[in-house]
Design a protein around this motif. Structure first.
Motif, PDB file in Angstrom:
ATOM      1  N   SER A 113      -1.451  -2.504  -5.793  1.00 53.49           N
ATOM      2  CA  SER A 113      -1.543  -2.885  -4.723  1.00 53.49           C
ATOM      3  C   SER A 113      -0.285  -1.756  -4.016  1.00 53.49           C
ATOM      4  O   SER A 113       0.225  -1.487  -4.230  1.00 53.49           O
ATOM      5  N   THR A 114      -0.942  -1.746  -2.689  1.00 49.18           N
ATOM      6  CA  THR A 114      -0.373  -0.571  -1.551  1.00 49.18           C
ATOM      7  C   THR A 114      -0.244  -1.238  -0.640  1.00 49.18           C
ATOM      8  O   THR A 114      -1.241  -1.356   0.158  1.00 49.18           O
ATOM      9  N   PRO A 115       1.027  -1.727  -0.062  1.00 52.31           N
ATOM     10  CA  PRO A 115       1.852  -1.614   1.494  1.00 52.31           C
ATOM     11  C   PRO A 115       0.719  -0.820   2.322  1.00 52.31           C
ATOM     12  O   PRO A 115       1.069   0.447   2.237  1.00 52.31           O
ATOM     13  N   SER A 116       0.805  -1.796   3.735  1.00 50.36           N
ATOM     14  CA  SER A 116       0.190  -0.424   4.576  1.00 50.36           C
ATOM     15  C   SER A 116       1.446  -0.150   5.117  1.00 50.36           C
ATOM     16  O   SER A 116       2.601  -0.354   4.836  1.00 50.36           O
ATOM     17  N   LEU A 117       1.858   0.893   6.324  1.00 53.68           N
ATOM     18  CA  LEU A 117       2.668   1.335   7.018  1.00 53.68           C
ATOM     19  C   LEU A 117       3.270  -0.348   8.204  1.00 53.68           C
ATOM     20  O   LEU A 117       4.323  -0.096   7.930  1.00 53.68           O
ATOM     21  N   LEU A 118       2.503  -1.201   8.810  1.00 52.00           N
ATOM     22  CA  LEU A 118       2.962  -1.933   8.520  1.00 52.00           C
ATOM     23  C   LEU A 118       4.253  -2.781   7.582  1.00 52.00           C
ATOM     24  O   LEU A 118       4.861  -3.351   8.374  1.00 52.00           O
TER      25      LEU A 118
END
Length: 291
Positions: A113-118
């Motif tokens: 999983s990759t978190p968004s900048l937000l």
């Protein structure tokens, strides 16, 4: 004997090559090395290295983290700005994420999983708030520290009544940060689902966070190089009470130490004031050592 024209041209080119090799390949570099050995400049020429107790502990130009073996902040130290490069000088980089990065990539395997900048900003703000005892809320962030964004599905795509709403950055067993949106219950996201491709309109929700967050921007965003050695005076200020408490020191004395390690704008108008974290923490160890 007169040399042929073609041979004269080659010899002239060879002479020019030799002259410029001596000037630019030897004389000029040696001159710069000599200038760099001038006592007032040799520290900068060597990389602005900082030494403590006879050992080199870092550079004034390159930031570093002050965390334990598990990556948790060490409370007695001021914390640096987040780094997209892990403060590795050989891997200096930015995240290359922009303001439109508001939807996490959620995979079945959490490691993928990759978190968004937000979400990165929200998580960092929440963590800093908890560490330093300030309000870590930010606009467009959920209380649990992820991006508050919905995928809103309507009858006619962009118009018409809402038929379905998904909180795209929350998965089970979380509770949706909104129970309903325009009368439609909010669902949790499912790993692997692409709600944008499915026709959902991504809608960030501001929430009730203050317009001026207590946690400064440089505490939640990485610098362009990922190696920024400085933090803003505002970020240093919210850390003063924690550091003073951990070291048994007077907060006013710690604040004065911060002031002494704060540099102003270059030439009085370029850039912003900054606090060199490594130099400040070394000064803390010298003036307020811990047992």
């Amino acid at each position: 004997m007169r040399l042929p024209a073609w041979l004269s041209s080659y010899l002239a080119a060879l002479r020019a090559l030799l002259v410029f090799t001596v000037l630019l390949g030897l004389a000029y570099p040696l001159a710069l090395v000599a200038v760099g050995r001038i006592p007032s400049l040799d520290g900068r020429a060597d990389g602005s290295l900082i030494r403590a107790n006879g050992q080199t502990v870092g550079s004034a130009l390159i930031g570093q983290s002050f965390t334990d073996a598990d990556g948790n902040p060490v409370p007695r130290y001021f914390q640096s700005r987040p780094s997209a490069a892990g403060y590795d000088p050989t891997a200096t980089t930015a995240s290359n994420l922009g303001p439109e990065s508001v939807v996490d990539t959620i995979a079945t395997d959490p490691a993928e999983s990759t978190p968004s900048l937000l979400t990165q900003v929200c998580a960092r703000s929440k963590a800093v708030g908890e560490l330093d005892g300030v309000d870590g809320r930010r606009p467009f962030c959920t209380p649990e520290g992820v991006g508050a964004a919905l995928a809103v599905f309507r009858v006619d795509g962009l118009t018409g009544p809402v038929t379905r709403v998904v909180s795209v950055n929350q998965i089970s067993p979380a509770t949706p940060f909104l129970a309903s949106y325009q009368g439609v219950p909010v669902e949790l996201a499912k790993p692997g689902e692409d709600y944008v491709a499915a026709g959902g309109l991504i809608t960030p929700i501001r929430g009730d966070a203050p317009a001026d967050p207590a946690v400064p921007a440089d505490a939640v965003t990485a610098s362009g190089s990922g190696l920024d050695p400085q933090i803003s005076p505002a970020y240093a200020e919210i850390q003063v009470d924690r550091v003073a408490r951990e070291r048994g020191a007077d907060p006013a004395a710690v604040r004065r130490l911060v002031d002494r390690h704060t540099t102003g704008r270059t030439l009085g108008f370029l850039g912003e004031p900054g606090v060199n974290v490594l130099e400040l923490n070394l000064a803390l160890d010298e003036q307020f050592p811990t047992r």
